[in-house]
Design an enzyme around this catalytic site. Sequence first.
Site, PDB file in Angstrom:
ATOM      1  N   ASP A   9       1.026  -1.361   0.041  1.00  0.00           N
ATOM      2  CA  ASP A   9      -0.411   0.095  -0.229  1.00  0.00           C
ATOM      3  C   ASP A   9       0.806   1.619   0.396  1.00  0.00           C
ATOM      4  OD1 ASP A   9      -2.480   1.554   0.401  1.00  0.00           O
ATOM      5  OD2 ASP A   9      -1.759   2.222   2.363  1.00  0.00           O
ATOM      6  N   LEU A  10       0.320   2.472   0.234  1.00  0.00           N
ATOM      7  CA  LEU A  10       1.747   3.444  -0.609  1.00  0.00           C
ATOM      8  C   LEU A  10       1.225   4.445   0.718  1.00  0.00           C
ATOM      9  CD1 LEU A  10       3.512   5.568  -2.132  1.00  0.00           C
ATOM     10  CD2 LEU A  10       0.765   6.378  -2.550  1.00  0.00           C
ATOM     11  N   ASP A  11      -0.410   5.060   0.607  1.00  0.00           N
ATOM     12  CA  ASP A  11      -0.323   5.780   2.020  1.00  0.00           C
ATOM     13  C   ASP A  11      -0.632   5.379   3.258  1.00  0.00           C
ATOM     14  OD1 ASP A  11      -0.571   8.445  -0.313  1.00  0.00           O
ATOM     15  OD2 ASP A  11      -2.900   7.025  -0.478  1.00  0.00           O
ATOM     16  N   THR A  17       1.605  10.245   4.299  1.00  0.00           N
ATOM     17  CA  THR A  17       0.417  10.468   3.400  1.00  0.00           C
ATOM     18  C   THR A  17      -1.137  10.477   3.670  1.00  0.00           C
ATOM     19  OG1 THR A  17       0.890   9.335   1.651  1.00  0.00           O
ATOM     20  CG2 THR A  17       1.650  11.484   1.354  1.00  0.00           C
ATOM     21  N   LEU A  44     -11.989   5.556   6.784  1.00  0.00           N
ATOM     22  CA  LEU A  44     -11.896   5.934   5.176  1.00  0.00           C
ATOM     23  C   LEU A  44     -10.308   5.763   4.829  1.00  0.00           C
ATOM     24  CD1 LEU A  44     -12.591  10.493   6.251  1.00  0.00           C
ATOM     25  CD2 LEU A  44     -14.182   7.891   5.116  1.00  0.00           C
ATOM     26  N   LYS A  45      -9.453   5.400   5.574  1.00  0.00           N
ATOM     27  CA  LYS A  45      -8.382   5.047   5.250  1.00  0.00           C
ATOM     28  C   LYS A  45      -8.206   3.632   3.753  1.00  0.00           C
ATOM     29  CE  LYS A  45      -5.491   5.736   9.065  1.00  0.00           C
ATOM     30  NZ  LYS A  45      -4.770   5.504  10.035  1.00  0.00           N
ATOM     31  N   ARG A  49     -12.096   7.585  -3.123  1.00  0.00           N
ATOM     32  CA  ARG A  49     -12.132   8.925  -3.371  1.00  0.00           C
ATOM     33  C   ARG A  49     -13.224   9.308  -2.474  1.00  0.00           C
ATOM     34  NH1 ARG A  49      -9.300  12.319  -7.035  1.00  0.00           N
ATOM     35  NH2 ARG A  49      -7.746  11.500  -6.816  1.00  0.00           N
ATOM     36  N   SER A  52     -15.008   7.648  -0.052  1.00  0.00           N
ATOM     37  CA  SER A  52     -14.680   7.841   1.263  1.00  0.00           C
ATOM     38  C   SER A  52     -15.811   9.471   1.465  1.00  0.00           C
ATOM     39  CB  SER A  52     -13.710   8.779   0.914  1.00  0.00           C
ATOM     40  OG  SER A  52     -12.093   7.754   1.202  1.00  0.00           O
ATOM     41  N   LYS A  78     -11.493  18.696  -2.489  1.00  0.00           N
ATOM     42  CA  LYS A  78     -10.645  17.632  -1.447  1.00  0.00           C
ATOM     43  C   LYS A  78      -9.074  17.300  -1.584  1.00  0.00           C
ATOM     44  CE  LYS A  78      -8.517  14.332   0.920  1.00  0.00           C
ATOM     45  NZ  LYS A  78      -7.704  12.900  -0.283  1.00  0.00           N
ATOM     46  N   SER A 116      -2.164   0.458  -4.384  1.00  0.00           N
ATOM     47  CA  SER A 116      -2.626   1.320  -4.060  1.00  0.00           C
ATOM     48  C   SER A 116      -4.280   2.277  -4.268  1.00  0.00           C
ATOM     49  CB  SER A 116      -2.012   2.824  -3.758  1.00  0.00           C
ATOM     50  OG  SER A 116      -2.538   4.007  -2.907  1.00  0.00           O
ATOM     51  N   ALA A 117      -5.183   2.794  -4.053  1.00  0.00           N
ATOM     52  CA  ALA A 117      -6.246   3.293  -4.597  1.00  0.00           C
ATOM     53  C   ALA A 117      -6.086   5.258  -4.544  1.00  0.00           C
ATOM     54  CB  ALA A 117      -7.375   2.728  -2.971  1.00  0.00           C
ATOM     55  N   LYS A 119      -5.396   8.010  -6.699  1.00  0.00           N
ATOM     56  CA  LYS A 119      -5.005   8.008  -7.960  1.00  0.00           C
ATOM     57  C   LYS A 119      -3.636   8.829  -7.696  1.00  0.00           C
ATOM     58  CE  LYS A 119      -9.302   6.923 -10.201  1.00  0.00           C
ATOM     59  NZ  LYS A 119     -10.094   7.000  -8.867  1.00  0.00           N
ATOM     60  N   ASN A 120      -3.425   9.552  -6.610  1.00  0.00           N
ATOM     61  CA  ASN A 120      -2.058   9.943  -7.154  1.00  0.00           C
ATOM     62  C   ASN A 120      -0.728   9.677  -6.480  1.00  0.00           C
ATOM     63  OD1 ASN A 120      -3.209  13.004  -7.004  1.00  0.00           O
ATOM     64  ND2 ASN A 120      -4.507  12.249  -5.086  1.00  0.00           N
ATOM     65  N   LYS A 146     -10.428  -1.462  -2.243  1.00  0.00           N
ATOM     66  CA  LYS A 146     -10.465  -2.508  -0.903  1.00  0.00           C
ATOM     67  C   LYS A 146     -11.968  -1.919  -0.045  1.00  0.00           C
ATOM     68  CE  LYS A 146      -5.763  -1.342  -1.412  1.00  0.00           C
ATOM     69  NZ  LYS A 146      -4.360  -0.233  -0.520  1.00  0.00           N
ATOM     70  N   GLU A 170      -0.010  -2.939   5.014  1.00  0.00           N
ATOM     71  CA  GLU A 170      -0.638  -2.274   4.478  1.00  0.00           C
ATOM     72  C   GLU A 170      -0.808  -1.592   6.650  1.00  0.00           C
ATOM     73  OE1 GLU A 170      -3.806  -0.817   2.988  1.00  0.00           O
ATOM     74  OE2 GLU A 170      -3.945  -1.847   1.780  1.00  0.00           O
ATOM     75  N   ASP A 171      -1.685  -0.249   6.024  1.00  0.00           N
ATOM     76  CA  ASP A 171      -1.789   0.464   7.055  1.00  0.00           C
ATOM     77  C   ASP A 171      -3.571   0.225   7.563  1.00  0.00           C
ATOM     78  OD1 ASP A 171      -2.835   2.575   5.150  1.00  0.00           O
ATOM     79  OD2 ASP A 171      -2.876   3.631   6.665  1.00  0.00           O
TER      80      ASP A 171
HETATM   81  C1  BG6 Z   1      -6.104   5.429  -0.086  1.00  0.00           C
HETATM   82  C2  BG6 Z   1      -5.862   6.300   0.737  1.00  0.00           C
HETATM   83  O1  BG6 Z   1      -4.338   4.507  -0.379  1.00  0.00           O
HETATM   84  O2  BG6 Z   1      -5.967   6.508  -1.695  1.00  0.00           O
HETATM   85  C3  BG6 Z   1      -7.347   6.989   1.270  1.00  0.00           C
HETATM   86  O3  BG6 Z   1      -6.027   5.757   2.170  1.00  0.00           O
HETATM   87  C4  BG6 Z   1      -7.130   7.646  -0.352  1.00  0.00           C
HETATM   88  O4  BG6 Z   1      -7.242   7.539   2.440  1.00  0.00           O
HETATM   89  C5  BG6 Z   1      -6.891   6.705  -1.860  1.00  0.00           C
HETATM   90  O5  BG6 Z   1      -8.604   7.570  -0.447  1.00  0.00           O
HETATM   91  C6  BG6 Z   1      -7.901   7.227  -2.705  1.00  0.00           C
HETATM   92  O6  BG6 Z   1      -6.937   8.602  -2.840  1.00  0.00           O
HETATM   93  P1  BG6 Z   1      -6.327   9.679  -4.062  1.00  0.00           P
HETATM   94  O7  BG6 Z   1      -4.903   9.959  -3.370  1.00  0.00           O
HETATM   95  O8  BG6 Z   1      -6.798   8.645  -5.278  1.00  0.00           O
HETATM   96  O9  BG6 Z   1      -8.086  10.260  -3.800  1.00  0.00           O
HETATM   97 MG    MG Z   2      -2.912   3.168   3.451  1.00  0.00          MG
END
Ligand code: BG6
Ligand code: MG
Length: 222
Positions: A9-11, A17, A44-45, A49, A52, A78, A116-117, A119-120, A146, A170-171
């Site tokens: 996972d990333l964030d 992040t 939310l983790k 997006r 969430s 957001k 990771s979910a 897009k960033n 997820k 994963e966190d």
């Molecule tokens: C997940 C985060 O990695 O990515 C979530 O844990 C986040 O909090 C999701 O909403 C989507 O991320 P992004 O950057 O595409 O809005």
């Molecule tokens: Mg995470």
Amino acid sequence: MKLQAVLFDLDGVITDTAKYHFTAWKQMAERIGIEIDSEFNESLKGIERMQSLERILIHGQQEHKYTQEEKERLAQQKNDEYVALLASLTPEDTYPGIKELLQQLRDNGIPAVIASASKNAPLILDALQLRDYFHAIVDPSGIPGKPQPDIFLKAAEQAGADPSCCIGVEDSQAGIEAIRAAGMYAVGIGEENILGPFGADIVYASTRELSLQKLLAAANLE
Ligand code: BG6
Ligand code: MG
């Protein structure tokens, strides 16, 4: 059995992040009169997006208040705030032990993949100067999020790995569930009482504790 890939996972795993996601959601929610706290934030983790946003609206009993277009605008606001927070990200923001683990994987020819979910993800990996360590970044568009296993299964597929020979890191509660649903060994980063009930096979308080040797021993892989 041999370890064939490690899926990250990333964030909140590669870098902190997750705190920026929380800050940006909290600000957006406050503007529309909804309070969110860190306990709610756990739910939310790992969640995509728009999903969430839906969870936040339900939490504030405003799920019927906005049109699709308005919701897209809220999510966009957001994300704009979130991306602004990312501007200060440098390689020093990589969590301790991550680069060392990625180097160990590289030295042993074991692919690392981002599941990771977000897009960033490409933007963040570039800011951290870590992109070259990853064999692939799964594109989360159009695949079930997820806690469904799809992102992790796709990551394994992109690495040419058998899911049962993969480790996922994963966190988030949703992410741990996804790894387990994919039939993989689930490593949690965070608190045992938060991730244990969702099926984490092992939980480390910090990425500092990660090493290839420890992961192999824990997952009973070679
Ligand atoms: C997940 C985060 O990695 O990515 C979530 O844990 C986040 O909090 C999701 O909403 C989507 O991320 P992004 O950057 O595409 O809005
Ligand atoms: Mg995470």
